[in-house]
Design a protein around this motif. Structure first.
Motif, PDB file in Angstrom:
ATOM      1  N   UNK A 106       3.728  -9.186  -0.661  1.00 62.34           N
ATOM      2  CA  UNK A 106       1.992  -9.256  -0.781  1.00 62.34           C
ATOM      3  C   UNK A 106       1.392  -9.036   0.264  1.00 62.34           C
ATOM      4  N   UNK A 107       1.858  -8.909   1.626  1.00 66.40           N
ATOM      5  CA  UNK A 107       1.236  -8.803   2.925  1.00 66.40           C
ATOM      6  C   UNK A 107       0.927  -7.263   2.889  1.00 66.40           C
ATOM      7  N   UNK A 108       2.060  -6.366   2.545  1.00 65.04           N
ATOM      8  CA  UNK A 108       1.906  -5.101   2.554  1.00 65.04           C
ATOM      9  C   UNK A 108       1.041  -4.431   1.348  1.00 65.04           C
ATOM     10  N   UNK A 109       1.206  -5.003   0.052  1.00 73.16           N
ATOM     11  CA  UNK A 109       0.443  -4.484  -1.110  1.00 73.16           C
ATOM     12  C   UNK A 109      -0.951  -4.879  -1.142  1.00 73.16           C
ATOM     13  N   UNK A 110      -1.423  -6.121  -0.197  1.00 69.83           N
ATOM     14  CA  UNK A 110      -2.708  -6.430  -0.058  1.00 69.83           C
ATOM     15  C   UNK A 110      -3.499  -5.516   0.417  1.00 69.83           C
ATOM     16  N   UNK A 112      -2.552  -1.945   0.728  1.00 68.17           N
ATOM     17  CA  UNK A 112      -2.255  -0.794   0.049  1.00 68.17           C
ATOM     18  C   UNK A 112      -3.290  -0.951  -1.229  1.00 68.17           C
ATOM     19  N   UNK A 113      -3.431  -2.052  -1.751  1.00 66.43           N
ATOM     20  CA  UNK A 113      -4.147  -1.947  -3.162  1.00 66.43           C
ATOM     21  C   UNK A 113      -5.427  -2.918  -2.736  1.00 66.43           C
ATOM     22  N   UNK A 114      -6.018  -2.756  -1.559  1.00 69.77           N
ATOM     23  CA  UNK A 114      -7.235  -3.421  -1.113  1.00 69.77           C
ATOM     24  C   UNK A 114      -8.163  -3.497  -1.947  1.00 69.77           C
ATOM     25  N   UNK A 119      -6.289  -8.741  -8.784  1.00 72.61           N
ATOM     26  CA  UNK A 119      -6.315  -8.042 -10.284  1.00 72.61           C
ATOM     27  C   UNK A 119      -4.953  -7.532 -10.723  1.00 72.61           C
ATOM     28  N   UNK A 120      -4.441  -6.617  -9.982  1.00 72.05           N
ATOM     29  CA  UNK A 120      -3.088  -5.968 -10.502  1.00 72.05           C
ATOM     30  C   UNK A 120      -1.935  -7.205 -10.515  1.00 72.05           C
ATOM     31  N   UNK A 121      -1.924  -8.047  -9.559  1.00 78.39           N
ATOM     32  CA  UNK A 121      -0.928  -9.081  -9.711  1.00 78.39           C
ATOM     33  C   UNK A 121      -1.225  -9.835 -10.941  1.00 78.39           C
ATOM     34  N   UNK A 212      -1.963   7.977   1.323  1.00 80.35           N
ATOM     35  CA  UNK A 212      -2.506   7.306   2.427  1.00 80.35           C
ATOM     36  C   UNK A 212      -1.818   6.432   3.025  1.00 80.35           C
ATOM     37  N   UNK A 213      -0.440   5.543   2.257  1.00 82.18           N
ATOM     38  CA  UNK A 213       0.299   4.766   2.867  1.00 82.18           C
ATOM     39  C   UNK A 213       1.812   5.002   3.146  1.00 82.18           C
TER      40      UNK A 213
END
Length: 253
Positions: A106-110, A112-114, A119-121, A212-213
């Motif tokens: 979650x700490x990474x995807x937060x 990446x999917x800023x 919403x995605x989760x 980007x990531x």
């Protein structure tokens, strides 16, 4: 440097996927008796005719299989299940694997999917045996980032609006040989359908999230498939109309 878990789903899911690789419909079907072969060809042609208008024509020569799935709001996850060699009824397995991926990292995807991570989760949290409301449908291309990383696959998302490729963000292409592809098409703005492509088909432009990531190791994906990515880019460029262009054929002139 961003750290994340390198676990690719859980072992039980991977074992079931590998055990069912031989159960897909079309690979090797030419070795079957003519009647069965003709039946399969007729089925493929039927689905091609149903969905071809929703698939950019650049992909048409490379389509080897189209499989529709139940349109119950879980169709995106059903399509992924089938692409991985599971049954479409195992859509909940896919949801759980993606939800686990999003929680463990979650700490990474937060980042990446800023702005859309929550919403995605939330869209993954559906398990009821009834039609899923739209907020629980697969959200693309964002969910494609989770699919690529959780299962170690390339995701090819096709639509008339914008087709994209999603490579794994942190894993090099050498680590994931042989490469597997999950490809599906979005039709009527409300349904996902599995599309299997073969040969050196053009690959859509990588999604912004990957560009980007991506890690330094993952950057090699773009070079690995450069010719196929370039083929799609060239096709896009050929379709762009110069300023002031008027297509007279549209008006019967």
């Amino acid at each position: 440097m961003i750290q994340r878990s390198l676990t690719i789903v859980n072992c039980s899911v991977l074992i079931r996927i590998l055990q069912r690789q031989e159960c897909t419909i079309f690979p090797g079907f030419l070795n079957h008796k003519p009647g069965f072969r003709n039946q399969l060809l007729g089925f493929l042609n039927h689905n091609f005719n149903r969905f071809k208008d929703h698939i950019p024509d650049i992909f048409h020569p490379y389509i080897s299989r189209i499989q529709d799935v139940i349109p119950d709001g879980n169709c995106g996850f059903r399509s992924v299940a089938v692409a991985l060699g599971l049954l479409e009824t195992e859509w909940l397995t896919i949801r759980h694997a993606l939800l686990t991926e999003s929680i463990q990292n979650a700490n990474v995807y937060f980042n990446v999917l800023l702005g859309v991570f929550d919403e995605i989760q939330e869209s993954l949290k559906w398990s009821k045996p009834e039609f899923a409301p739209r907020r629980y449908w697969m959200q693309m291309p964002e969910t494609g980032v989770l699919i690529a990383n959780a299962f170690g696959v390339i995701v090819v998302f096709i639509s008339l609006g914008a087709s994209v490729t999603v490579f794994p963000l942190w894993t090099s292409p050498e680590f994931l040989l042989p490469h597997r592809v999950v490809s599906f098409v979005f039709v009527n703005d409300n349904h996902f359908v599995l599309v299997e492509l073969t040969g050196d088909y053009p690959m859509p432009t990588p999604t912004w999230y990957w560009s980007r990531f991506k890690s330094q190791d993952a950057a090699a994906w773009e070079m690995w498939y450069k010719q196929r990515l370039d083929a799609y880019t060239n096709w896009l460029e050929s379709r762009r109309q110069p300023p002031g262009f008027v297509d007279l054929d549209k008006y019967g002139l």
